[in-house]
Design a protein around this motif. Sequence first.
Motif, PDB file in Angstrom:
ATOM      1  N   THR A 151       1.057  -1.101   0.023  1.00 50.33           N
ATOM      2  CA  THR A 151      -0.044  -0.107  -0.095  1.00 50.33           C
ATOM      3  C   THR A 151       0.793   1.051  -0.110  1.00 50.33           C
ATOM      4  N   ALA A 152       1.959   1.348   0.653  1.00 53.66           N
ATOM      5  CA  ALA A 152       2.952   2.375   0.784  1.00 53.66           C
ATOM      6  C   ALA A 152       3.391   2.670  -0.433  1.00 53.66           C
ATOM      7  N   LEU A 153       3.944   1.458  -1.548  1.00 52.23           N
ATOM      8  CA  LEU A 153       4.313   1.752  -2.740  1.00 52.23           C
ATOM      9  C   LEU A 153       3.379   2.468  -3.523  1.00 52.23           C
ATOM     10  N   TYR A 258      12.050  -6.277   6.308  1.00 55.12           N
ATOM     11  CA  TYR A 258      11.840  -6.157   4.762  1.00 55.12           C
ATOM     12  C   TYR A 258      10.831  -4.937   4.342  1.00 55.12           C
ATOM     13  N   SER A 259       9.697  -5.671   5.040  1.00 48.71           N
ATOM     14  CA  SER A 259       8.442  -4.684   4.689  1.00 48.71           C
ATOM     15  C   SER A 259       8.484  -3.448   5.461  1.00 48.71           C
ATOM     16  N   ALA A 260       8.925  -3.526   6.551  1.00 47.20           N
ATOM     17  CA  ALA A 260       9.154  -2.254   7.172  1.00 47.20           C
ATOM     18  C   ALA A 260       9.883  -1.328   6.677  1.00 47.20           C
ATOM     19  N   CYS A 261      10.935  -1.819   5.978  1.00 50.24           N
ATOM     20  CA  CYS A 261      11.985  -0.868   5.287  1.00 50.24           C
ATOM     21  C   CYS A 261      11.299  -0.183   4.228  1.00 50.24           C
ATOM     22  N   ILE A 262      10.457  -1.019   3.468  1.00 53.47           N
ATOM     23  CA  ILE A 262       9.972  -0.729   2.306  1.00 53.47           C
ATOM     24  C   ILE A 262       8.997   0.659   2.740  1.00 53.47           C
ATOM     25  N   ILE A 263       8.214   0.192   3.776  1.00 54.44           N
ATOM     26  CA  ILE A 263       7.168   1.315   4.227  1.00 54.44           C
ATOM     27  C   ILE A 263       7.937   2.596   4.589  1.00 54.44           C
ATOM     28  N   ILE A 264       9.195   2.545   5.215  1.00 53.35           N
ATOM     29  CA  ILE A 264       9.711   3.656   5.786  1.00 53.35           C
ATOM     30  C   ILE A 264      10.180   4.348   4.760  1.00 53.35           C
ATOM     31  N   VAL A 265      11.064   3.796   3.614  1.00 54.08           N
ATOM     32  CA  VAL A 265      11.766   4.499   2.824  1.00 54.08           C
ATOM     33  C   VAL A 265      10.710   5.039   1.895  1.00 54.08           C
ATOM     34  N   SER A 266       9.732   4.377   1.292  1.00 55.09           N
ATOM     35  CA  SER A 266       8.604   4.774   0.350  1.00 55.09           C
ATOM     36  C   SER A 266       8.095   5.957   0.844  1.00 55.09           C
ATOM     37  N   THR A 267       7.689   5.845   2.055  1.00 60.42           N
ATOM     38  CA  THR A 267       6.989   7.007   2.920  1.00 60.42           C
ATOM     39  C   THR A 267       7.754   8.294   2.974  1.00 60.42           C
ATOM     40  N   GLY A 268       9.009   7.834   3.392  1.00 58.95           N
ATOM     41  CA  GLY A 268       9.907   9.004   3.567  1.00 58.95           C
ATOM     42  C   GLY A 268      10.104   9.859   2.461  1.00 58.95           C
ATOM     43  N   ALA A 269      10.365   8.951   1.266  1.00 62.02           N
ATOM     44  CA  ALA A 269      10.561   9.696   0.086  1.00 62.02           C
ATOM     45  C   ALA A 269       9.211  10.233  -0.550  1.00 62.02           C
ATOM     46  N   GLY A 270       8.108   9.844  -0.409  1.00 67.51           N
ATOM     47  CA  GLY A 270       6.876  10.205  -0.904  1.00 67.51           C
ATOM     48  C   GLY A 270       6.565  11.647  -0.216  1.00 67.51           C
ATOM     49  N   ILE A 271       6.549  11.634   1.115  1.00 68.69           N
ATOM     50  CA  ILE A 271       6.636  12.901   1.866  1.00 68.69           C
ATOM     51  C   ILE A 271       7.533  14.054   1.332  1.00 68.69           C
TER      52      ILE A 271
END
Length: 280
Positions: A151-153, A258-271
């Motif tokens: 969902t974050a992606l 791994y999923s938490a990393c995707i959430i953090i990185v994608s959300t940080g980049a998106g914001i």
Amino acid sequence: MSRLLSADFTKLRKHKFFWFCMIGMFLFGIFMATMDYISSLQSGDYEAQLSNVLFIYALTVAILIPAFVSLFVGTEYSDGTMRNKMIIGHTRLCIYLSNLIVCSVAGLGFCISYMIGAFAVAVPFYTIDPGILTGVATLVLCSFVMCVAFTALCTLTAMLCQNKALTAVINILAACFLLVISIYIMSRLSQPEMYSGYSLNTETGEIEMSEGIPNPDYLRGTEREIYQFFNDFLPTGQAANITGQLSLSGSPGLLASYSACIIIVSTGAGIFVFKKKDIK
């Protein structure tokens, strides 16, 4: 933030596609559990178990979530809601996080709706082994974190692209692309290390087994570790493995990390990008 979440959840409750997906997943769960039970009745050597069909939702939501997120967030751009939220004083950070939270809840709702449908058939007809409940609960939690990562992606794309149709195309095609990659990786990892060898006995005319033949397509060493990493890291790889209940190289905690990393990185980049974006 609380008022923003309240407004977005109200919008979610009125969203027709959300309820279409919820009802569809519930009926899909009933259908899959029923067909599995019928197959067990028709085949004497097949035993119906809830775990056979319970995790099918993990792969199904990989298609539903991109479509839902694209429509839910894309509507805010097409209707001018996104700009209105900023005008009345909501920060871009809160707007982004609110959409992510609401879309994540919707995605988890799809998963739970399927499970309720499957349980509705399983409880009266299936034999549920208490010994596997711990493993089932672990896989369910892993699938939930994977669902949020996916969902974050999708939210990243939806929040940065103001064209709803283009967002839907990008998200759905990206999901299909990742699924194809994950299936290819799984097929490479599942290659046997040795092929069974056979030879023809010229005296008896019978085919006899001989020494195994090395499989040239079998992945070894660093190459296998790279393939295994992407198999465990990609959300679609986790979804495919959870659906098929295949052995995962990493522990559940590692997969969740791994999923938490995707959430953090994608959300940080998106914001970061969304804060600088010119909203029309």
